[in-house]
Design an enzyme around this catalytic site. Structure first.
Site, PDB file in Angstrom:
ATOM      1  N   TYR A  20       0.855  -1.009  -0.131  1.00 34.34           N
ATOM      2  CA  TYR A  20      -0.020  -0.068   0.084  1.00 34.34           C
ATOM      3  C   TYR A  20       0.704   1.324   0.118  1.00 34.34           C
ATOM      4  O   TYR A  20       1.668   1.335   1.058  1.00 34.34           O
ATOM      5  CB  TYR A  20      -0.866  -0.071   1.161  1.00 34.34           C
ATOM      6  CG  TYR A  20      -1.836  -1.261   1.279  1.00 34.34           C
ATOM      7  CD1 TYR A  20      -2.146  -1.954   0.119  1.00 34.34           C
ATOM      8  CD2 TYR A  20      -2.666  -1.373   2.551  1.00 34.34           C
ATOM      9  CE1 TYR A  20      -3.020  -3.193   0.263  1.00 34.34           C
ATOM     10  CE2 TYR A  20      -3.575  -2.397   2.526  1.00 34.34           C
ATOM     11  CZ  TYR A  20      -3.792  -3.133   1.325  1.00 34.34           C
ATOM     12  OH  TYR A  20      -4.778  -4.066   1.447  1.00 34.34           O
ATOM     13  N   SER A  67     -14.043  -4.262   0.830  1.00 35.26           N
ATOM     14  CA  SER A  67     -14.904  -3.602  -0.138  1.00 35.26           C
ATOM     15  C   SER A  67     -16.468  -3.951   0.439  1.00 35.26           C
ATOM     16  O   SER A  67     -17.291  -4.490  -0.433  1.00 35.26           O
ATOM     17  CB  SER A  67     -14.588  -3.757  -1.281  1.00 35.26           C
ATOM     18  OG  SER A  67     -15.364  -3.027  -2.327  1.00 35.26           O
ATOM     19  N   ALA A 115     -18.846  -2.266  -1.835  1.00 39.42           N
ATOM     20  CA  ALA A 115     -18.630  -2.211  -3.270  1.00 39.42           C
ATOM     21  C   ALA A 115     -17.780  -0.988  -3.642  1.00 39.42           C
ATOM     22  O   ALA A 115     -18.313  -0.302  -4.607  1.00 39.42           O
ATOM     23  CB  ALA A 115     -19.938  -2.598  -3.791  1.00 39.42           C
ATOM     24  N   GLN A 132     -15.996  10.207   9.380  1.00 37.53           N
ATOM     25  CA  GLN A 132     -16.774   9.114   8.643  1.00 37.53           C
ATOM     26  C   GLN A 132     -17.022   7.972   9.362  1.00 37.53           C
ATOM     27  O   GLN A 132     -18.118   7.076   9.148  1.00 37.53           O
ATOM     28  CB  GLN A 132     -15.820   8.843   7.388  1.00 37.53           C
ATOM     29  CG  GLN A 132     -15.877   9.904   6.260  1.00 37.53           C
ATOM     30  CD  GLN A 132     -14.955   9.680   5.272  1.00 37.53           C
ATOM     31  OE1 GLN A 132     -13.837   8.906   5.399  1.00 37.53           O
ATOM     32  NE2 GLN A 132     -15.301   9.884   3.867  1.00 37.53           N
TER      33      GLN A 132
END
Length: 337
Positions: free
Chosen positions: A55, A207, A210, A292
């Site tokens: 990453y 994910s 998605a 978030q």
């Protein structure tokens, strides 16, 4: 606060919502914002953090190391991975050879500022290295105290079975697999999950929204939002393309009344859905801003009733990817250099 679940057939508990720093740390956000988000995750009850050496070409591990510096190590579960190219991209800077695994674990530990990781994961299956060599190297990493457990990512059911058998023979535990999984991408349900249940392997799913499509922010017939993952060619844009068809986006919009009826936001519904699968130990979430996470963590502990699950299936009928063969092509047939 976030609930915890056992990881595979082990005594290790992980937060069922796990913080992953794939496309944010060392790339999308500056270090100070990334560190603040890690601390916000901890304040919300997340104790498990997932990263990988590849990453941002090792930068993400270094940022996570800064964020956890000085904290009580035993209170955290730190995961990282090995396989993809790092460094200048030489012939041995990739794959699951003994050489690359040994050099990679030492580099990861140095960047993370820790003596060990709780889970060390094969980021993909390496078709060019004998599986016996790979699993022997992992066994030696465990015996050296540099990793407590071993996991994999995106392995097929057959690869999981072969790896688990070797791990058992070598005296260590293969306890997890990290596949893509969401309401829209269900390819692990046919073969990977049943095999994993048999072997005592949990899924740590990436994910679950998605690539953000299940948040509902991508609208049919409309341009993708400025600054969204779909516009970032360095990170998630390539992964999200398959979900950006109008028929998929229209189906996702049909989930809004389902979420409302359940008293959930769209992201909460998406994360809660993957956590209904008993073989899923954790859903990986990312964030570029601390606020978030305040919404995301509320999916922990949610139980979706049968009517809600049926309504989700009806809304997404015809657009779900569920062919098990999709797993077969995830790992490159030759190493990436």
């Amino acid at each position: 606060m976030v609930n915890h679940r056992y990881l595979g057939n082990s005594g290790l508990k992980v937060s069922e919502i796990t913080y992953g720093n794939w496309v944010t740390h060392g790339s999308q956000v500056d270090d100070s914002a990334a560190i603040a988000t890690v601390h916000a995750a901890q304040d919300a009850g997340i104790t498990t953090f997932d990263t990988a050496d590849t990453y941002a070409n090792t930068a993400a591990e270094a940022v996570l190391g800064k964020a956890i510096a000085g904290q009580r190590r035993a209170s955290l579960e730190i995961f990282t991975k090995v396989y993809f190219p790092t460094g200048p991209g030489g012939p041995n800077d990739t794959g699951l050879s003994r050489k690359h695994i040994f050099e990679s674990i030492d580099g990861s530990l140095s960047r993370l500022g820790t003596d060990y990781v709780d889970l060390y994961q094969a980021h993909r299956f390496d078709y060019e290295t004998p599986l016996e060599e790979t699993m022997q190297a992992f066994a030696d990493v465990v015996r050296a105290g540099k990793a407590l457990y071993i996991g994999v990512s995106e392995w097929t059911a057959e690869q999981l079975r072969a790896g688990h058998a070797l791990a058992t023979d070598l005296g260590f535990q293969l306890i997890s697999n990290q596949p893509q999984y969401s309401m829209l991408w269900r390819v692990i349900e046919g073969k990977v999950v049943p095999t994993s249940e048999e072997l005592g392997i949990s899924q740590i799913v990436w994910s679950p929204m998605a690539q953000g499509v299940l948040s509902g922010k991508y609208l049919p017939g409309q341009p993708v939002p400025e600054g969204s993952r779909a516009t970032d060619e360095k990170s998630g844009a390539n992964f999200i393309k398959g979900f950006l068809r109008d028929e998929v986006l229209e189906a996702v919009q049909r989930l809004k009344p389902v979420a409302d009826a359940a008293g959930l936001t769209m992201p909460q519904l998406a994360i809660a859905w993957v956590l209904q699968n008993p073989n899923v130990a954790a859903a990986l979430v990312g964030a570029s801003r601390p606020e978030q996470l305040a919404d995301t963590v509320k999916a922990s502990g949610v139980t979706l009733d049968a009517d809600t699950l049926a309504a989700i299936d009806q809304a997404l009928s015809g657009v779900v990817f569920d062919d098990p063969s999709h797993t077969d092509g995830v790992s490159p047939k030759t190493r990436l250099v």
